[in-house]
Design a protein around this motif. Structure first.
Motif, PDB file in Angstrom:
ATOM      1  N   PHE A  58      13.016   5.359   2.922  1.00 41.61           N
ATOM      2  CA  PHE A  58      14.082   6.055   3.655  1.00 41.61           C
ATOM      3  C   PHE A  58      13.721   6.143   5.134  1.00 41.61           C
ATOM      4  CE2 PHE A  58      15.789   9.799   5.656  1.00 41.61           C
ATOM      5  CZ  PHE A  58      17.115   9.831   5.259  1.00 41.61           C
ATOM      6  N   ILE A  59      12.501   6.578   5.445  1.00 42.49           N
ATOM      7  CA  ILE A  59      12.082   6.750   6.838  1.00 42.49           C
ATOM      8  C   ILE A  59      12.156   5.421   7.580  1.00 42.49           C
ATOM      9  CG2 ILE A  59      10.142   7.338   8.359  1.00 42.49           C
ATOM     10  CD1 ILE A  59       9.211   9.308   6.133  1.00 42.49           C
ATOM     11  N   LYS A  67      18.135   8.250  -4.585  1.00 48.45           N
ATOM     12  CA  LYS A  67      18.286   8.690  -3.197  1.00 48.45           C
ATOM     13  C   LYS A  67      18.446   7.490  -2.267  1.00 48.45           C
ATOM     14  CE  LYS A  67      15.613  12.967  -3.629  1.00 48.45           C
ATOM     15  NZ  LYS A  67      14.446  13.710  -3.142  1.00 48.45           N
ATOM     16  N   ILE A  68      17.591   6.492  -2.457  1.00 51.26           N
ATOM     17  CA  ILE A  68      17.649   5.314  -1.612  1.00 51.26           C
ATOM     18  C   ILE A  68      18.914   4.517  -1.879  1.00 51.26           C
ATOM     19  CG2 ILE A  68      16.555   3.083  -1.186  1.00 51.26           C
ATOM     20  CD1 ILE A  68      15.241   5.309   0.279  1.00 51.26           C
ATOM     21  N   GLY A  69      19.376   4.534  -3.131  1.00 54.49           N
ATOM     22  CA  GLY A  69      20.623   3.850  -3.435  1.00 54.49           C
ATOM     23  C   GLY A  69      21.776   4.397  -2.620  1.00 54.49           C
ATOM     24  N   ILE A  70      21.799   5.703  -2.442  1.00 54.20           N
ATOM     25  CA  ILE A  70      22.855   6.324  -1.645  1.00 54.20           C
ATOM     26  C   ILE A  70      22.715   5.906  -0.183  1.00 54.20           C
ATOM     27  CG2 ILE A  70      23.790   8.531  -0.845  1.00 54.20           C
ATOM     28  CD1 ILE A  70      22.729   9.659  -3.585  1.00 54.20           C
ATOM     29  N   LEU A  71      21.481   5.920   0.321  1.00 51.64           N
ATOM     30  CA  LEU A  71      21.262   5.493   1.705  1.00 51.64           C
ATOM     31  C   LEU A  71      21.654   4.036   1.881  1.00 51.64           C
ATOM     32  CD1 LEU A  71      20.143   6.042   4.555  1.00 51.64           C
ATOM     33  CD2 LEU A  71      17.956   5.182   3.721  1.00 51.64           C
ATOM     34  N   HIS A  72      21.306   3.208   0.896  1.00 56.35           N
ATOM     35  CA  HIS A  72      21.670   1.792   0.919  1.00 56.35           C
ATOM     36  C   HIS A  72      23.186   1.648   1.069  1.00 56.35           C
ATOM     37  CE1 HIS A  72      21.082  -2.372  -1.217  1.00 56.35           C
ATOM     38  NE2 HIS A  72      21.688  -2.480  -0.057  1.00 56.35           N
ATOM     39  N   THR A 126       0.834  -1.208   0.000  1.00 62.45           N
ATOM     40  CA  THR A 126       0.000   0.000   0.000  1.00 62.45           C
ATOM     41  C   THR A 126       0.865   1.254   0.000  1.00 62.45           C
ATOM     42  OG1 THR A 126      -0.139  -0.083   2.416  1.00 62.45           O
ATOM     43  CG2 THR A 126      -1.927  -1.118   1.177  1.00 62.45           C
ATOM     44  N   CYS A 127       2.175   1.056   0.007  1.00 59.37           N
ATOM     45  CA  CYS A 127       3.111   2.179   0.013  1.00 59.37           C
ATOM     46  C   CYS A 127       4.264   1.834  -0.917  1.00 59.37           C
ATOM     47  CB  CYS A 127       3.616   2.400   1.441  1.00 59.37           C
ATOM     48  SG  CYS A 127       4.571   3.890   1.637  1.00 59.37           S
ATOM     49  N   PHE A 128       4.675   2.821  -1.740  1.00 55.77           N
ATOM     50  CA  PHE A 128       5.688   2.527  -2.762  1.00 55.77           C
ATOM     51  C   PHE A 128       6.789   3.588  -2.834  1.00 55.77           C
ATOM     52  CE2 PHE A 128       1.436   1.270  -4.041  1.00 55.77           C
ATOM     53  CZ  PHE A 128       1.575  -0.083  -4.296  1.00 55.77           C
ATOM     54  N   SER A 129       6.774   4.571  -1.944  1.00 51.46           N
ATOM     55  CA  SER A 129       7.630   5.740  -2.171  1.00 51.46           C
ATOM     56  C   SER A 129       9.033   5.580  -1.614  1.00 51.46           C
ATOM     57  CB  SER A 129       6.989   6.996  -1.572  1.00 51.46           C
ATOM     58  OG  SER A 129       7.198   7.067  -0.186  1.00 51.46           O
ATOM     59  N   GLU A 130       9.958   6.259  -2.271  1.00 47.90           N
ATOM     60  CA  GLU A 130      11.344   6.321  -1.809  1.00 47.90           C
ATOM     61  C   GLU A 130      11.427   6.899  -0.401  1.00 47.90           C
ATOM     62  OE1 GLU A 130      15.025   7.446  -4.405  1.00 47.90           O
ATOM     63  OE2 GLU A 130      13.244   8.243  -5.382  1.00 47.90           O
ATOM     64  N   LYS A 131      10.682   7.969  -0.179  1.00 48.52           N
ATOM     65  CA  LYS A 131      10.788   8.656   1.108  1.00 48.52           C
ATOM     66  C   LYS A 131      10.333   7.751   2.249  1.00 48.52           C
ATOM     67  CE  LYS A 131       9.892  13.025   3.429  1.00 48.52           C
ATOM     68  NZ  LYS A 131       9.350  14.391   3.307  1.00 48.52           N
ATOM     69  N   SER A 132       9.257   7.009   2.051  1.00 53.37           N
ATOM     70  CA  SER A 132       8.786   6.092   3.096  1.00 53.37           C
ATOM     71  C   SER A 132       9.827   5.015   3.367  1.00 53.37           C
ATOM     72  CB  SER A 132       7.463   5.445   2.681  1.00 53.37           C
ATOM     73  OG  SER A 132       6.432   6.392   2.629  1.00 53.37           O
ATOM     74  N   ASN A 146      18.289  -5.549   9.386  1.00 57.14           N
ATOM     75  CA  ASN A 146      16.914  -5.547   8.886  1.00 57.14           C
ATOM     76  C   ASN A 146      16.725  -4.434   7.855  1.00 57.14           C
ATOM     77  OD1 ASN A 146      16.087  -7.712  10.436  1.00 57.14           O
ATOM     78  ND2 ASN A 146      15.394  -6.448  12.137  1.00 57.14           N
ATOM     79  N   ALA A 147      17.332  -3.277   8.130  1.00 60.59           N
ATOM     80  CA  ALA A 147      17.254  -2.163   7.179  1.00 60.59           C
ATOM     81  C   ALA A 147      17.879  -2.566   5.858  1.00 60.59           C
ATOM     82  CB  ALA A 147      17.956  -0.932   7.744  1.00 60.59           C
ATOM     83  N   GLU A 148      19.026  -3.224   5.937  1.00 60.52           N
ATOM     84  CA  GLU A 148      19.737  -3.635   4.729  1.00 60.52           C
ATOM     85  C   GLU A 148      18.925  -4.661   3.936  1.00 60.52           C
ATOM     86  OE1 GLU A 148      22.553  -6.189   2.468  1.00 60.52           O
ATOM     87  OE2 GLU A 148      21.712  -6.742   4.406  1.00 60.52           O
ATOM     88  N   LYS A 149      18.255  -5.586   4.632  1.00 56.96           N
ATOM     89  CA  LYS A 149      17.422  -6.592   3.957  1.00 56.96           C
ATOM     90  C   LYS A 149      16.267  -5.935   3.213  1.00 56.96           C
ATOM     91  CE  LYS A 149      18.329 -10.440   7.131  1.00 56.96           C
ATOM     92  NZ  LYS A 149      17.757 -11.248   8.235  1.00 56.96           N
ATOM     93  N   ILE A 150      15.614  -4.989   3.886  1.00 56.98           N
ATOM     94  CA  ILE A 150      14.479  -4.299   3.270  1.00 56.98           C
ATOM     95  C   ILE A 150      14.925  -3.510   2.043  1.00 56.98           C
ATOM     96  CG2 ILE A 150      12.852  -2.376   3.610  1.00 56.98           C
ATOM     97  CD1 ILE A 150      12.485  -3.422   6.477  1.00 56.98           C
ATOM     98  N   LEU A 151      16.060  -2.818   2.176  1.00 62.81           N
ATOM     99  CA  LEU A 151      16.557  -2.018   1.062  1.00 62.81           C
ATOM    100  C   LEU A 151      16.941  -2.898  -0.122  1.00 62.81           C
ATOM    101  CD1 LEU A 151      18.629   0.579   3.075  1.00 62.81           C
ATOM    102  CD2 LEU A 151      16.661   1.086   1.645  1.00 62.81           C
ATOM    103  N   LYS A 152      17.591  -4.018   0.157  1.00 68.18           N
ATOM    104  CA  LYS A 152      17.983  -4.919  -0.932  1.00 68.18           C
ATOM    105  C   LYS A 152      16.761  -5.433  -1.681  1.00 68.18           C
ATOM    106  CE  LYS A 152      22.491  -6.957  -0.082  1.00 68.18           C
ATOM    107  NZ  LYS A 152      23.243  -8.169   0.286  1.00 68.18           N
TER     108      LYS A 152
END
Length: 247
Positions: free
Chosen positions: A118-119, A147-152, A110-116, A132-138
């Motif tokens: 990131f949060i 933007k998320i790629g940089i955070l990743h 129900t949510c698809f955004s980069e910003k969400s 867990n963050a790394e698993k979700i990002l992958k």
């Protein structure tokens, strides 16, 4: 049906006013829409944008957002509602609730955004759940999500020290191709340079240092020293911290 159509028109008008930064006009439009239809999802979302900016009205914004979300049909509106609900929950010291909400939202798609994303990943990282963050990002990051790629890359390199994975992400982001001279760009180049240096790819790290030297010609001596120290593995760095806006 007429009142519903009028509410939709007023809600659309309110969002146009928001884009123009005419907040009072936006508030009037959203209130008019809600007078015609008190449960209009888009009007509830719009008025929540304004209410979320004031500590006294944030709880009302939370209630409105929860009521609005099931009826939102546009992906852009759904994403805004997700982002805003999470941000308001965090502001109201409900970080655990925000993490659960976003985790469920991504699981239910129900949510698809980069910003969400990131949060959520930032909340996980700050609560000591970097893996867990790394698993979700992958799982969730798409190539176009720069933007998320940089955070990743930041999470991989800073918290997990998996430098090969971080380098791979940075390669995809092509940060060295960025030409605008802004503080955000400099931080991105710095991050790129640091990950390459830590991974042992000195030529790539030096490429970043030379680019920074072009941006800061007044610091030429300092960057020449940096390049020399890189050759001998005698360089130490501190990590820049990022916010969504900076990315």
């Amino acid at each position: 049906m007429v009142s519903c159509g009028n509410a939709s028109r007023k809600a659309d008008e309110g969002f146009r006013f928001l884009e123009q930064k005419k907040e009072i006009s936006a508030l009037d439009a959203f209130n008019e829409a809600l007078r015609d239809d008190p449960d209009h999802p888009r009007a509830l979302l719009g008025i929540s944008v304004l209410m979320s900016r004031n500590e006294l009205t944030r709880p009302i914004a939370l209630r409105n957002l929860r009521n609005a979300m099931p009826g939102l049909s546009r992906e852009k509106d759904k994403n805004l509602a997700c982002e805003l609900l999470a941000e308001v929950m965090i502001a109201e010291n409900q970080k655990e609730g925000a993490m659960k909400f976003l985790t469920d939202a991504f699981a239910k798609k129900t949510c698809f955004s980069e910003k969400s994303l990131f949060i959520l990943s930032d909340l996980l990282r700050k609560s000591g759940q970097s893996k867990n963050a790394e698993k979700i990002l992958k799982k969730k990051v798409r190539p176009e999500m720069k933007k998320i790629g940089i955070l990743h890359a930041l999470i991989l390199a800073k918290d997990l020290y998996q430098y090969p994975a971080a380098v791979h992400i940075l390669e995809n982001m092509k940060l060295y191709e960025l030409s605008q001279n802004t503080e955000a760009i400099r931080k991105k180049i710095f991050l790129n340079m640091l990950v390459y240096y830590k991974f042992g790819n000195i030529p790539k790290a030096q490429e970043g240092a030379r680019l920074l030297e072009k941006i800061h010609p007044e610091e030429k001596v300092a960057y020449e020293k940096m390049l020399k120290n890189m050759q001998y593995g005698a360089l130490t760095f501190t990590w820049p911290e990022f916010t969504w806006e900076e990315l």
